[in-house]
Motif scaffolding. Structure first.
Motif, PDB file in Angstrom:
ATOM      1  N   UNK A   1      60.258  93.286  19.067  1.00  0.00           N
ATOM      2  CA  UNK A   1      60.289  91.901  18.580  1.00  0.00           C
ATOM      3  C   UNK A   1      58.917  91.289  18.827  1.00  0.00           C
ATOM      4  N   UNK A   2      58.379  90.654  17.790  1.00  0.00           N
ATOM      5  CA  UNK A   2      57.067  90.026  17.896  1.00  0.00           C
ATOM      6  C   UNK A   2      57.230  88.519  17.694  1.00  0.00           C
ATOM      7  N   UNK A   3      56.847  87.757  18.690  1.00  0.00           N
ATOM      8  CA  UNK A   3      56.952  86.304  18.572  1.00  0.00           C
ATOM      9  C   UNK A   3      55.561  85.702  18.506  1.00  0.00           C
ATOM     10  N   UNK A   4      55.371  84.802  17.561  1.00  0.00           N
ATOM     11  CA  UNK A   4      54.086  84.120  17.454  1.00  0.00           C
ATOM     12  C   UNK A   4      54.391  82.634  17.624  1.00  0.00           C
ATOM     13  N   UNK A   5      54.075  82.095  18.781  1.00  0.00           N
ATOM     14  CA  UNK A   5      54.513  80.741  19.128  1.00  0.00           C
ATOM     15  C   UNK A   5      53.344  79.830  19.423  1.00  0.00           C
ATOM     16  N   UNK A   6      53.469  78.550  19.041  1.00  0.00           N
ATOM     17  CA  UNK A   6      52.502  77.569  19.507  1.00  0.00           C
ATOM     18  C   UNK A   6      52.747  77.399  21.006  1.00  0.00           C
ATOM     19  N   UNK A   7      51.702  77.534  21.784  1.00  0.00           N
ATOM     20  CA  UNK A   7      51.891  77.439  23.231  1.00  0.00           C
ATOM     21  C   UNK A   7      50.763  76.674  23.881  1.00  0.00           C
ATOM     22  N   UNK A   8      50.570  76.949  25.163  1.00  0.00           N
ATOM     23  CA  UNK A   8      49.463  76.323  25.888  1.00  0.00           C
ATOM     24  C   UNK A   8      48.942  77.340  26.894  1.00  0.00           C
ATOM     25  N   UNK A   9      47.711  77.156  27.371  1.00  0.00           N
ATOM     26  CA  UNK A   9      47.199  78.122  28.335  1.00  0.00           C
ATOM     27  C   UNK A   9      47.421  77.673  29.764  1.00  0.00           C
ATOM     28  N   UNK A  10      47.495  76.350  29.942  1.00  0.00           N
ATOM     29  CA  UNK A  10      47.603  75.855  31.316  1.00  0.00           C
ATOM     30  C   UNK A  10      49.061  75.829  31.796  1.00  0.00           C
ATOM     31  N   UNK A  11      49.259  76.008  33.101  1.00  0.00           N
ATOM     32  CA  UNK A  11      50.631  75.965  33.630  1.00  0.00           C
ATOM     33  C   UNK A  11      51.179  74.541  33.558  1.00  0.00           C
ATOM     34  N   UNK A  12      50.310  73.565  33.716  1.00  0.00           N
ATOM     35  CA  UNK A  12      50.732  72.158  33.746  1.00  0.00           C
ATOM     36  C   UNK A  12      50.932  71.637  32.311  1.00  0.00           C
ATOM     37  N   UNK A  13      52.193  71.265  31.929  1.00  0.00           N
ATOM     38  CA  UNK A  13      52.413  70.831  30.543  1.00  0.00           C
ATOM     39  C   UNK A  13      51.828  69.454  30.229  1.00  0.00           C
ATOM     40  N   UNK A  14      51.358  68.730  31.256  1.00  0.00           N
ATOM     41  CA  UNK A  14      50.826  67.386  30.982  1.00  0.00           C
ATOM     42  C   UNK A  14      49.308  67.419  30.760  1.00  0.00           C
ATOM     43  N   UNK A  15      48.755  68.640  30.768  1.00  0.00           N
ATOM     44  CA  UNK A  15      47.310  68.739  30.556  1.00  0.00           C
ATOM     45  C   UNK A  15      47.016  68.841  29.062  1.00  0.00           C
ATOM     46  N   UNK A  16      45.936  68.185  28.654  1.00  0.00           N
ATOM     47  CA  UNK A  16      45.548  68.175  27.250  1.00  0.00           C
ATOM     48  C   UNK A  16      45.205  69.599  26.820  1.00  0.00           C
ATOM     49  N   UNK A  17      46.132  70.253  26.160  1.00  0.00           N
ATOM     50  CA  UNK A  17      45.962  71.674  25.861  1.00  0.00           C
ATOM     51  C   UNK A  17      46.859  71.990  24.677  1.00  0.00           C
ATOM     52  N   UNK A  18      46.415  72.865  23.807  1.00  0.00           N
ATOM     53  CA  UNK A  18      47.236  73.258  22.662  1.00  0.00           C
ATOM     54  C   UNK A  18      47.592  72.068  21.800  1.00  0.00           C
ATOM     55  N   UNK A  19      48.874  71.981  21.413  1.00  0.00           N
ATOM     56  CA  UNK A  19      49.306  70.933  20.487  1.00  0.00           C
ATOM     57  C   UNK A  19      49.561  69.593  21.159  1.00  0.00           C
ATOM     58  N   UNK A  20      49.451  69.552  22.487  1.00  0.00           N
ATOM     59  CA  UNK A  20      49.745  68.327  23.240  1.00  0.00           C
ATOM     60  C   UNK A  20      49.160  67.096  22.559  1.00  0.00           C
ATOM     61  N   UNK A  21      47.848  67.193  22.209  1.00  0.00           N
ATOM     62  CA  UNK A  21      47.188  65.991  21.720  1.00  0.00           C
ATOM     63  C   UNK A  21      47.605  65.624  20.303  1.00  0.00           C
ATOM     64  N   UNK A  22      48.177  66.569  19.568  1.00  0.00           N
ATOM     65  CA  UNK A  22      48.653  66.217  18.231  1.00  0.00           C
ATOM     66  C   UNK A  22      49.803  65.229  18.308  1.00  0.00           C
ATOM     67  N   UNK A  23      50.700  65.460  19.281  1.00  0.00           N
ATOM     68  CA  UNK A  23      51.821  64.523  19.451  1.00  0.00           C
ATOM     69  C   UNK A  23      51.327  63.207  20.011  1.00  0.00           C
ATOM     70  N   UNK A  24      50.326  63.271  20.878  1.00  0.00           N
ATOM     71  CA  UNK A  24      49.742  62.072  21.467  1.00  0.00           C
ATOM     72  C   UNK A  24      49.155  61.201  20.340  1.00  0.00           C
ATOM     73  N   UNK A  25      48.417  61.835  19.428  1.00  0.00           N
ATOM     74  CA  UNK A  25      47.799  61.070  18.337  1.00  0.00           C
ATOM     75  C   UNK A  25      48.857  60.530  17.373  1.00  0.00           C
ATOM     76  N   UNK A  26      49.940  61.307  17.174  1.00  0.00           N
ATOM     77  CA  UNK A  26      51.006  60.820  16.289  1.00  0.00           C
ATOM     78  C   UNK A  26      51.672  59.592  16.918  1.00  0.00           C
ATOM     79  N   UNK A  27      51.835  59.619  18.246  1.00  0.00           N
ATOM     80  CA  UNK A  27      52.403  58.449  18.946  1.00  0.00           C
ATOM     81  C   UNK A  27      51.443  57.261  18.787  1.00  0.00           C
TER      82      UNK A  27
END
Ligand SMILES: C[S@@+](CC[C@H](N)C(=O)[O-])C[C@H]1O[C@@H](n2cnc3c(N)ncnc32)[C@H](O)[C@@H]1O
Length: 378
Positions: free
Chosen positions: A222-248
């Motif tokens: 099984x091969x999964x290709x997922x939007x993710x993040x590199x940092x362990x902390x989900x509150x760090x500006x990483x990956x798609x985090x800022x896209x939702x921030x800008x949409x807000x």
């Protein structure tokens, strides 16, 4: 309303459709090609003297969507199987292909594109395939947190994204408005919100794996290709985090123009979670049906699909506006369901301006995780 009922990529072939705005996902699919090759090689050649080579191979693309990318994964798989068969002197196997997505997906578009897909297959140098291939396209309007395929019929499963919304954060309950002014985890999110997202991901991912486990043959991939993040902390500006921030931020801008009520922003929680590799690893190990072959992290610029071709009408749009179209094609169905259709053009126009400001100041990248799993053999 349940996520599965409202979520789909933008249908059709219009300006805001997923079909016209999915180049970035196309690039992401190409990035998984070497992993697909490895998986297929393992399925076809991982045995002694070509004994036990499967005569029939079951492949499922879960979350196939509609548009130019839909048959791209299948097409790559056919090419790889053809190349592997030739090199190993094995006859091309029967292929059973299942395409799966949510009920709102434009399945009619896929049916319309099938004849030209078959013609392309015939024209390819791999003409032999079209003759030897018994090509069963099996459409299931599935929700892939449930069983989708017949027991032990799949050798290879490809999946391009997973959605879920923390139950505790759905609308009309106590938790729903805890995440003030935000749509997703943010640095201002209270720990209850973060924990709800994290534990929902673990639950959903585990259910997803448990649902796939009886469908995949022992040793299958099984091969999964997922939007993710590199940092362990989900509150760090990483990956798609800022896209939702800008949409807000774009929605808050419309609050100031009386086009959106502030409480509406508080009560929306994106059905989305970008895991880091460690979280994926924990979920796979806890569920227990699969072994991790490899987890890779790729970065891809937000504007990687932006057109620089001067004959392209998109060039008239700023980079931010082009990025906004890519995001709109993916998130509009769920945002529209909550905020109403009438604000969509204004929302994504403001959003595009905010993206322009952001990418002027920062390097904006998506983080994509490619997870290769093997179904355990016992
Ligand atoms: C970003 S699109 C990718 C589409 C296509 N594979 C590509 O690469 O262009 C993700 C697709 O997965 C589907 N999807 C997401 N979560 C799903 C779920 N839980 N069950 C079924 N389909 C889901 C979405 O409807 C969407 O069409």
């Amino acid at each position: 309303m349940e996520v599965r009922q409202v979520l789909h990529m933008n249908n059709g072939e219009g300006e805001t459709s997923y079909a016209k705005n999915s180049n970035i996902q196309r690039k992401i699919i190409s990035m998984t090609n070497s992993r697909l090759k490895k998986a297929i090689l393992n399925i076809m050649c991982n045995n002694n003297n070509n004994k036990n080579v499967p005569e029939s191979i079951g492949v499922a693309d879960l979350g196939c969507s509609s548009g130019p990318n839909t048959l791209m994964v299948v097409s790559e798989i056919i090419d790889i199987i053809d190349e592997t068969s030739r090199k190993s002197g094995i006859s091309f196997p029967e292929l059973r292909i299942s395409l799966n997505d949510l009920p709102g997906n434009d399945f009619n578009d896929i049916f319309r594109s099938l004849p030209s897909f078959f013609i392309k297959l015939k024209k390819k140098k791999v003409q032999k395939i079209a003759m030897l291939l018994e090509f069963l396209v099996h459409f299931m309007e599935g929700f892939f947190h449930k069983r989708a395929c017949i027991l032990f019929t799949l050798h290879l499963v490809y999946i391009g994204s997973l959605r879920s919304v923390p139950l505790g954060l759905g609308t009309n309950n106590v938790m729903s408005s805890l995440n003030k002014g935000k749509l997703y985890i943010s640095h201002t999110s209270p720990s209850d919100v973060i924990n709800a997202y994290v534990s929902q991901f673990q639950n959903d991912f585990s259910t997803f794996l448990r649902s796939r486990s009886p469908e995949i043959v022992p040793g299958g991939r099984m091969l999964l290709s997922l939007m993710g993040r590199s940092s362990i902390d989900p509150t760090i500006e990483d990956g798609c985090y800022y896209q939702w921030e800008l949409l807000a931020n774009a929605l808050s801008n419309l609050v100031s123009k009386d086009q959106v009520e502030e409480e509406k922003i508080d009560s929306f929680n994106a059905p989305y979670y970008a895991p880091c590799p460690e979280e994926v690893k924990i979920a796979v190990e806890n569920e227990g049906s699969f072994m991790i072959d490899r987890i890779e992290t790729f970065e891809i610029e937000w504007d990687a699909s932006v057109s620089s071709n001067s004959s392209d009408e998109k060039i008239l749009l700023s980079t931010g506006q082009q990025v906004a179209k890519t995001i709109r094609a993916v998130v509009e169905s769920m945002v529209e369901n909550h905020f109403g259709n009438e604000i969509m053009d204004d929302l994504f126009s403001v959003y595009g301006d905010l993206v322009d400001d952001y990418i002027y100041k920062k390097r904006a990248v998506y983080v994509n995780l490619v997870v290769s799993l093997k179904r355990k053999e016992y």
